[in-house]
Design an enzyme around this catalytic site. Sequence first.
Site, short mmCIF file in Angstrom:
data_model
loop_
_atom_site.label_atom_id
_atom_site.label_comp_id
_atom_site.label_asym_id
_atom_site.label_seq_id
_atom_site.Cartn_x
_atom_site.Cartn_y
_atom_site.Cartn_z
N ASN A 114 1.01 -1.16 0.08
CA ASN A 114 0.01 0.04 -0.01
C ASN A 114 0.88 1.20 0.06
O ASN A 114 1.95 1.08 0.50
CB ASN A 114 -0.92 0.17 1.35
CG ASN A 114 -0.52 0.78 2.63
OD1 ASN A 114 -0.59 2.12 2.28
ND2 ASN A 114 0.35 0.08 3.38
N PHE A 118 -1.88 8.41 4.22
CA PHE A 118 -2.35 8.90 5.14
C PHE A 118 -3.70 9.54 4.68
O PHE A 118 -3.92 10.87 5.06
CB PHE A 118 -1.75 9.93 5.85
CG PHE A 118 -0.74 9.29 6.75
CD1 PHE A 118 -0.36 7.81 7.04
CD2 PHE A 118 0.46 10.19 7.28
CE1 PHE A 118 0.55 7.47 7.62
CE2 PHE A 118 1.40 9.60 8.06
CZ PHE A 118 1.61 8.31 8.28
N SER A 181 5.66 5.22 8.66
CA SER A 181 5.23 5.00 7.34
C SER A 181 6.02 5.14 6.27
O SER A 181 6.65 6.35 6.39
CB SER A 181 3.87 5.39 7.06
OG SER A 181 3.16 5.37 5.88
N ASN A 183 4.96 5.91 3.29
CA ASN A 183 4.32 6.79 2.26
C ASN A 183 4.21 8.13 2.33
O ASN A 183 3.37 8.87 1.44
CB ASN A 183 2.97 5.93 2.11
CG ASN A 183 3.03 4.71 1.87
OD1 ASN A 183 3.99 4.15 0.85
ND2 ASN A 183 2.29 3.93 2.37
N THR A 184 4.94 8.74 3.28
CA THR A 184 4.92 10.14 3.65
C THR A 184 6.20 10.55 3.59
O THR A 184 7.16 10.11 4.37
CB THR A 184 4.46 10.61 4.71
OG1 THR A 184 2.93 10.53 4.96
CG2 THR A 184 4.54 12.02 5.09
N LYS A 215 5.49 3.87 17.02
CA LYS A 215 5.28 2.95 16.07
C LYS A 215 6.48 3.17 15.28
O LYS A 215 6.85 4.16 14.52
CB LYS A 215 4.15 2.87 15.41
CG LYS A 215 3.72 1.80 14.60
CD LYS A 215 2.60 1.76 13.70
CE LYS A 215 2.47 0.55 13.06
NZ LYS A 215 1.07 0.14 12.57
N ASN A 243 5.63 -1.40 11.69
CA ASN A 243 4.96 -0.99 10.31
C ASN A 243 5.23 -1.82 9.18
O ASN A 243 5.85 -2.72 9.32
CB ASN A 243 5.29 0.60 10.22
CG ASN A 243 4.10 1.29 9.61
OD1 ASN A 243 3.36 0.80 8.88
ND2 ASN A 243 4.05 2.46 10.05
#
Length: 340
Positions: A114, A118, A181, A183-184, A215, A243
């Site tokens: 994925n 966010f 994450s 993805n940022t 996390k 994560n």
Amino acid sequence: MYSFIFRVFFARMDPERAHTLAFQVIRFLPTLGIGSIVRRFTRPVESLRVSTLGLEFDSPFGVAAGFDKEGTGIRGLGQLGFGHVEVGTITAEPQPGNEKPRLFRLIADRAVINRMGFNNHGATAAAGVIRRARARSVRPVIGVNIGKSRVVEVDDAVDDYLVSTTALAPLADYLVVNVSSPNTPGLRGLQELEKLRPLLTAVKSAAGPTPVLVKIAPDLSNDEVTAIAALAVELLDGIIATNTTLSRANLATDAAIVAAAGAGGLSGPPVAARSLELLRLIRSVVPADFCVISVGGVETAADVAERLAAGATLVQGYTGFLFRGPLWARQVNRGLARLR
């Protein structure tokens, strides 16, 4: 039965659309008038209760952040048997997330890639949703996972996290600082100790009595994880490991399919070994009563039991829901009860 439905319907559907449709059913479960009936069928047995963070969890097994992004499914997920629901990731500013497609199944690996980014309506909107969920007399423990807004520079991250903390900590049973994450842009850089310490110090101060956890990513070195664990013990109430991963090693899925999916975090069984390894490492360097939540590649009751035996206080899952279906929590809870 669910495996047949998955093969015939969901496996052929765009993954994000399939998730949205399934989530809508979960979201409206309480309002359909059958939630309380379902709850009688899925309620964990008393022996599974866990006390940690000053809270009581009906089961050690809960839903990881990412499944219920804004808290609209809290009651329904609780009625399906999950002991806690970690909402989010929520950012201070509303944001649409990355461009679609951004969710991809690797069926041969029972895994998912994925790069959602966010996507959420922001902390203020989420606060209203979570406030309503808290008003219910029967509900799971509510965790709230917060992250950096995409439009905010990394150097300004502390103030951005504090906006979310101020809005959401009073409504959360526990709060999670997500710095892991993939993805940022720039987010994982916040795991560096010189950036992480002031961030965690500020959030913990602003959160008041609400327990705060951090996390982390599975792609950190063991030395980095040990250092963060020590910092968490000094400043916080717990740590969540892990994560999603950037690794694409040892996948059964055809390499062309993996390449076509592109960038993003990989979740599911391929991350299980590293997640378990880091759980054991963290537990070896933190106090016995320090809350450690393990997530990554958990699918069966035996998987959850293995994490608990390795020192996890609580265990979370997400990807397994896609492959196991709505009775997943019941299956895990019943399996755990038999194993005890």
